[in-house]
Structures are given as C-alpha cells and as structure tokens.
Design an enzyme around this catalytic site. Sequence first.
Site, PDB file in Angstrom:
ATOM      1  N   LYS A 146       0.772  -1.246   0.000  1.00 45.17           N
ATOM      2  CA  LYS A 146       0.000   0.000   0.000  1.00 45.17           C
ATOM      3  C   LYS A 146       0.807   1.302   0.000  1.00 45.17           C
ATOM      4  CE  LYS A 146      -4.331  -1.968   0.950  1.00 45.17           C
ATOM      5  NZ  LYS A 146      -5.727  -1.701   1.182  1.00 45.17           N
ATOM      6  N   SER A 169      -8.964   1.024   8.624  1.00 40.09           N
ATOM      7  CA  SER A 169      -8.592   0.340   9.861  1.00 40.09           C
ATOM      8  C   SER A 169      -7.433  -0.608   9.587  1.00 40.09           C
ATOM      9  CB  SER A 169      -9.783  -0.454  10.388  1.00 40.09           C
ATOM     10  OG  SER A 169     -10.195  -1.380   9.422  1.00 40.09           O
ATOM     11  N   ASN A 180      -4.159  -1.737   6.437  1.00 38.38           N
ATOM     12  CA  ASN A 180      -2.822  -1.429   5.948  1.00 38.38           C
ATOM     13  C   ASN A 180      -2.713  -0.037   5.336  1.00 38.38           C
ATOM     14  OD1 ASN A 180      -1.630  -3.835   6.722  1.00 38.38           O
ATOM     15  ND2 ASN A 180      -2.190  -4.889   4.829  1.00 38.38           N
ATOM     16  N   GLY A 204     -10.092  -3.067  -4.836  1.00 32.74           N
ATOM     17  CA  GLY A 204      -9.888  -2.981  -6.281  1.00 32.74           C
ATOM     18  C   GLY A 204      -8.669  -2.171  -6.711  1.00 32.74           C
ATOM     19  N   GLY A 205      -7.977  -1.552  -5.772  1.00 34.04           N
ATOM     20  CA  GLY A 205      -6.822  -0.729  -6.148  1.00 34.04           C
ATOM     21  C   GLY A 205      -5.664  -1.571  -6.677  1.00 34.04           C
ATOM     22  N   SER A 258       0.491  -9.732  -1.281  1.00 36.67           N
ATOM     23  CA  SER A 258       0.184  -8.328  -1.024  1.00 36.67           C
ATOM     24  C   SER A 258       0.703  -7.790   0.302  1.00 36.67           C
ATOM     25  CB  SER A 258      -1.325  -8.121  -1.118  1.00 36.67           C
ATOM     26  OG  SER A 258      -2.000  -9.088  -0.339  1.00 36.67           O
TER      27      SER A 258
END
Lengths: 312, 312
Positions: free
Chosen positions: B50, B75, B77, B178-179, B300
């Site tokens: 992120k 809330s 990452n 969806g990012g 991720s």
Amino acid sequence: MDKDTLLDCHRRISPHIHRTPVFSSRSLNRMAGADMVFKCENFQRGGSFKPRGAVNAILCLTEEQQEKGVVTHSSGNFAQALSLAAGRIGVQAYIVMPSNAPQVKKNAVMEYGGEIIECDPTLAARESEAARIVKETGATFIHPSNDMDVIVGQGTACLELLEEEQNLHYVVAPVGGGGLIAGTALAAYYFGKGCAVVGGEPIAVDDAYRSLKSGKIESNKTTDTIADGLKTQLGDKNFPILQKHVESIVRVTESEIIEAMRLIWERMKIVVEPSSAVALAAVLKEREKFENQKVGIILSGGNVDFRFKGRP
Amino acid sequence: MDKDTLLDCHRRISPHIHRTPVFSSRSLNRMAGADMVFKCENFQRGGSFKPRGAVNAILCLTEEQQEKGVVTHSSGNFAQALSLAAGRIGVQAYIVMPSNAPQVKKNAVMEYGGEIIECDPTLAARESEAARIVKETGATFIHPSNDMDVIVGQGTACLELLEEEQNLHYVVAPVGGGGLIAGTALAAYYFGKGCAVVGGEPIAVDDAYRSLKSGKIESNKTTDTIADGLKTQLGDKNFPILQKHVESIVRVTESEIIEAMRLIWERMKIVVEPSSAVALAAVLKEREKFENQKVGIILSGGNVDFRFKGRP
C-alpha cells in the site's frame, strides 16, 4: 585446518546449496540498539543450514565409500539434510529415526529419497541401530554435529556472511550439538577482522555454557525447551574449537526465545524455528555488550510445523 | 493513462519504497503444476504494497495541497501506508480509524507520525469524520483504493515483476477494494506480453466477482472472511479498469485460503497475511487453467499480529 579448508569446502558444496540472502530490519536494530545482519539459513535447501555439512561430509568420502551409502540417526533437521544431500549426489542414505518422530519429518526424509529405519526413542537404541546398519551395509556413519567435515560445512554460512559484511564485531549463532557454532567460530577466526563469536543457548539445556566453565563436556538433565534443535550436547571434535574460538555463551529463557521468534516473524516477515530465535534473544538480552556494534546473526532454520486448527 | 504514467510513477516513488524480491518454490510449483513467481510485497515498507499508492498520491499533490496534509479512513494497511508515506515526504497525515481498531495498528500509525482521529465503527461515521477534517484543515482526502494515483502506484509492484519476469502468462492478485488488481491489470496490459490478469477473491465477500457478472458495483452482505484486507467493495475509478483488463476472478473458500497461507509459511518460510494467500489459493483451485503456465503472484502483505499464548 586452515583458511583453505573452508574455501575448498565452500567451492565443493556450492553446486548443491543455496547462497542464502542476508536481511536486516530497521525496527529490530532500533530495539537492540545495534546494527544487525541476519544470515537467512531458513531459506536454505531443506529449511536449515544442515545440508551444508551433510553435502560436504558426503563429498569428502572416497568413491568406494560413497557407493556403500551413509547413515545417521536424527529426529530433526539433519535427517532431512543428509537425505537431501545424498539424494542430490546419488548416494544411498539410511536414516535411523525414533518411532515417535513427527510424520512430517519422516515424509520429508522419504521425499528426498532417504530410507528410514525406525527404532525405540532412546539414544542407546538409535546408536545401536546405526551401528548395525554400518556393519551390515558398510555405509559410513555421519554424525550430525561432531564430525570435522560437517563442522567445516556448517561454517560456510558464516563465511558467506563475512564475504558480504566484512566488518562484523560479533557473530552470534545458536548452540545445540555444537556443529554450527564450531564452524561459525572457525569461519570468523579465519575470515573475520577481530570478529568475536558468541553462542546463544536456552537456559533449560545450557550444557555448552557449563562445559566451557568446567572444561569438560557436560550433559543436560532435561530437554525441556521449545528450541528443539538445541537439546543435544557437544562432542569431542567440536568442544575444543568452542574452547579456543567462542568468546562466550549467552543463556536465554523460554519466554525470551518465544519473544525473539515473534519479533522475527512480525518485523522481518520470515518464518524461523525457535532454535533460530535464540541468537536474537541473546543479542536483545545482552544489550550493553552489543550496543552500537555490527552483529551478524545466523538464523539457523525455518522448519515449523503449521497445523492450524481452525483460524490461526 | 498510458505506459509513461506507470513509468513516471515508478520513478517518482522509487526513493520511498523497497524494490521487493521475487521468490519461487520448487515444492509449490510441483503442487500447482505451474511455474510460479511470487512478488513479495510482505517485505515492502509498512508490511504491504500500500505505500506504493500512498506515496504516489501524495507526490502528485501540489505543494500547496501537501502543506495542508492528507486524510484517509482505514482500519488496515492503508492507514499505516499513508502515515508512513506522509512521514517520509514531510506531510501531515490525519487517519480516521474506528475506535475498535486493534491497538497494534494504531501504534504503527502513530510510530510513523500520523495523527489518529477515532470514530464509531461504521462506514458512515468514518466518512463523515473524514469530511469534517477535510473541511476544517483543507487536507486532501485520499481514498485507499478508488483513486487513480493510488491505483497507478499499486500497479508498480506488477511493473517490477514484469521487468524481471517478462514472459508471464498470468498475473494473479487478491481483490479487495480494487486498487491493487486495477493497478496490476494496467501494468500487465502495458508491459506484459499477452499477460492475462486474474483476481482471487474469498467467496464470502465476492462482490467483485458479482460486479463483473452484473456490470454494476455490487456490495457484500457479510464481511465474514479471514482475509480482512478484502472486505471492501470496488469503486467507480477502478471498476471500469477491472471490466476492461481483468480476465476473470476465481473465488476461494476460507479453508482454501488458510491452506494456501499455511503452504506459503511452511514451504517458502515467509510470513504473509491471509489476504495475500488468496492469490495462491486461486491458482491451486484452478489447476487446469494454470497448469504448465508461467504465473506471477502478488503477495500483497505480511501484517499478522502474532500474540503467542504460551507456546505456539
């Protein structure tokens, strides 16, 4: 034994082992107040440093010896390591394992092509079973930690670390049977620049700490530690190396081991087994000793049996 | 949006992010019958991919905007990521977090220098609190996943992977807000050689799967999944990218996620969070699809809260 013994060994085993990465962690450095680099043998083939010594021991045999195979007794990482090494080199491995060894470890040995011989879960039974196989097959017995070829092989992890990080003040490794710490001590002696070697040992099985104090090989009365790779005692080949080249041994509690393991998992995002965490636990415990020093830590392995019951 | 948008972004954010390593595992390849490479964003700063998007979003602001700070509600990452990114760039970050967010996540936000504003644990409360801060401070709201600068930033993980592994047949990434999947799809479209993008999604929160079927953004009725990063739904910026560039979404069960996570921990010796394991779970589930293919998997993140109660 000289510099070249280690360099020759490293050249010999390199086609069969991974050159493992060296990691560091800002947040762990902040906590320790030291500049730490971690040699990640959890990423080694078989999940621990042990194939280094196993490969070297097999490659040091004559062709005739190799044809008859190798035998060891182990319930842990060396069983996997010798099986893996023998499989790669094309040699038969006989692995004597206690009948109560975890199935996951037996499976790993079999996957690598080793032949398992089960015995009663006592040291006497393991030794006599191994002796029987040696007699019947002519295979060569290879001790997991008290064998010079194994010791030199285990030292190549520290050799690689010192190639990348030349100015370490300390190298810290866990102490179990003594193979890793002895090899590490030899590598630091020959290739470090005044690099002192410190062992980490669970208080519950502090035989090496007591051995260095008393001047003779001591035994453990219990094996009650989460660091299941560190329950064994020193041998006559590695003990003199420890006496000569290990500066000190730091003893840590079970909760210090668990906390160090948690920190490595949480901050470094890598899986190490409890035995590996003992070295970091030692550095965190002796803060004044290691403060502002450049410290190499050998993370010895990552073989953890994850059996999630429901959600972790 | 073209090739250069991604390349410029990557150049812009590179001083602030790690180029994470790419791992592979023989034993997992054998299990999947595929040739898999894993992009290890668990080793990224802040423990997840992120910060890529967060850094890009902040660096795309004008100086005047940067002076007034940034705000988000999260809330998970992204709270950490925006706080980390803002801290590195020297921008104030306001993080709206539900009052019941885990203390460990709050601590991480504060360590990076972000200011936490607590609110009731509902989406409405989070949104109105963020709107209030925007109004009062003039800070710019940055959405965790439905923001083009964020999406492009998240795509740089796949861009780096394709720089190292040019001939991937597939890239598989988890689908939450969806990012990540949208950025991944753009990177694969512009830099892959016919590389198809597949999403992995928990059946329990299969809003993206249903959205692609129905042609409009669907919501989840429950949030009952261990993959806590994947509970959110798509947005109007990323949904059209998914419609255009995502080949399909594979849905997996909770036990398939847990099993995939266990395999990654056990075989690769790295710590990934459940959301990360969803992509591998998808590959293992659709064996025929991926068999003998070269498959990139975006791991991720690795933010797992290890609170051992006694011995693990």
